[in-house]
Write a protein that holds these residues in place. Structure first.
Motif, mmCIF file in Angstrom:
data_model
loop_
_atom_site.group_PDB
_atom_site.id
_atom_site.type_symbol
_atom_site.label_atom_id
_atom_site.label_comp_id
_atom_site.label_asym_id
_atom_site.label_seq_id
_atom_site.Cartn_x
_atom_site.Cartn_y
_atom_site.Cartn_z
ATOM 1 N N PRO A 1 -41.683 -49.247 70.631
ATOM 2 C CA PRO A 1 -41.988 -50.652 70.915
ATOM 3 C C PRO A 1 -40.778 -51.576 70.761
ATOM 4 O O PRO A 1 -40.661 -52.569 71.475
ATOM 5 C CB PRO A 1 -43.067 -51.007 69.888
ATOM 6 N N ARG A 2 -39.874 -51.231 69.837
ATOM 7 C CA ARG A 2 -38.660 -52.047 69.701
ATOM 8 C C ARG A 2 -37.825 -52.001 70.974
ATOM 9 O O ARG A 2 -37.328 -53.020 71.442
ATOM 10 C CB ARG A 2 -37.832 -51.556 68.522
ATOM 11 N N VAL A 3 -37.686 -50.821 71.542
ATOM 12 C CA VAL A 3 -36.912 -50.676 72.777
ATOM 13 C C VAL A 3 -37.638 -51.358 73.936
ATOM 14 O O VAL A 3 -37.010 -52.041 74.745
ATOM 15 C CB VAL A 3 -36.643 -49.185 73.085
ATOM 16 N N ILE A 4 -38.932 -51.203 73.997
ATOM 17 C CA ILE A 4 -39.709 -51.849 75.061
ATOM 18 C C ILE A 4 -39.573 -53.364 74.963
ATOM 19 O O ILE A 4 -39.370 -54.041 75.979
ATOM 20 C CB ILE A 4 -41.192 -51.411 75.001
ATOM 21 N N THR B 1 -34.742 -57.889 80.738
ATOM 22 C CA THR B 1 -35.047 -57.872 82.172
ATOM 23 C C THR B 1 -35.835 -59.095 82.612
ATOM 24 O O THR B 1 -35.849 -59.430 83.792
ATOM 25 C CB THR B 1 -35.864 -56.622 82.563
ATOM 26 N N GLY B 2 -36.531 -59.750 81.667
ATOM 27 C CA GLY B 2 -37.375 -60.888 82.023
ATOM 28 C C GLY B 2 -38.688 -60.466 82.660
ATOM 29 O O GLY B 2 -39.435 -61.300 83.159
ATOM 30 N N LYS B 3 -38.982 -59.172 82.621
ATOM 31 C CA LYS B 3 -40.208 -58.662 83.223
ATOM 32 C C LYS B 3 -41.337 -58.631 82.202
ATOM 33 O O LYS B 3 -41.092 -58.601 80.993
ATOM 34 C CB LYS B 3 -40.005 -57.237 83.749
ATOM 35 N N ASP B 4 -42.556 -58.632 82.701
ATOM 36 C CA ASP B 4 -43.710 -58.400 81.839
ATOM 37 C C ASP B 4 -43.802 -56.906 81.556
ATOM 38 O O ASP B 4 -43.244 -56.085 82.286
ATOM 39 C CB ASP B 4 -45.006 -58.842 82.529
ATOM 40 N N LEU B 5 -44.553 -56.565 80.523
ATOM 41 C CA LEU B 5 -44.720 -55.164 80.154
ATOM 42 C C LEU B 5 -45.207 -54.329 81.332
ATOM 43 O O LEU B 5 -44.685 -53.242 81.595
ATOM 44 C CB LEU B 5 -45.692 -55.042 78.991
ATOM 45 N N THR B 6 -46.169 -54.838 82.051
ATOM 46 C CA THR B 6 -46.749 -54.072 83.167
ATOM 47 C C THR B 6 -45.804 -53.956 84.363
ATOM 48 O O THR B 6 -46.053 -53.158 85.261
ATOM 49 C CB THR B 6 -48.076 -54.695 83.628
ATOM 50 N N ASP B 7 -44.726 -54.738 84.363
ATOM 51 C CA ASP B 7 -43.780 -54.702 85.475
ATOM 52 C C ASP B 7 -42.582 -53.789 85.227
ATOM 53 O O ASP B 7 -41.772 -53.578 86.122
ATOM 54 C CB ASP B 7 -43.272 -56.111 85.791
ATOM 55 N N LEU B 8 -42.452 -53.261 83.998
ATOM 56 C CA LEU B 8 -41.350 -52.347 83.716
ATOM 57 C C LEU B 8 -41.544 -51.062 84.513
ATOM 58 O O LEU B 8 -42.655 -50.584 84.672
ATOM 59 C CB LEU B 8 -41.284 -52.022 82.223
ATOM 60 N N THR B 9 -40.440 -50.519 84.997
ATOM 61 C CA THR B 9 -40.497 -49.305 85.817
ATOM 62 C C THR B 9 -39.640 -48.209 85.192
ATOM 63 O O THR B 9 -38.869 -48.455 84.257
ATOM 64 C CB THR B 9 -39.965 -49.590 87.236
#
Length: 57
Positions: free
Chosen positions: A10-13, A20-28
């Motif tokens: 979770p720290r890395v996430i 990245t400025g992305k939401d969690l669900t937008d990470l790829t």
């Protein structure tokens, strides 16, 4: 996973979300690959927790 490994992921996430400025669900997967590559360039190894982040995502 051990409790330490669960904590590292979770720290890395969180760091990936901030950088990245992305939401969690937008990470790829590409975001994880970029993070891993940056860590390897800087330290010669992937950042601690990168593999756990991959598993959790």
């Amino acid at each position: 996973m051990t409790p330490r490994h669960v904590d590292e992921g979770p720290r890395v996430i969180s760091s990936m979300i901030l950088h990245t400025g992305k939401d969690l669900t937008d990470l790829t997967s590409e975001d994880v690959y970029r993070l891993r590559a940056r860590g390897r360039r800087e330290t010669g190894e992937a950042y601690v927790g990168t593999h756990r982040a991959w598993d959790l995502l």
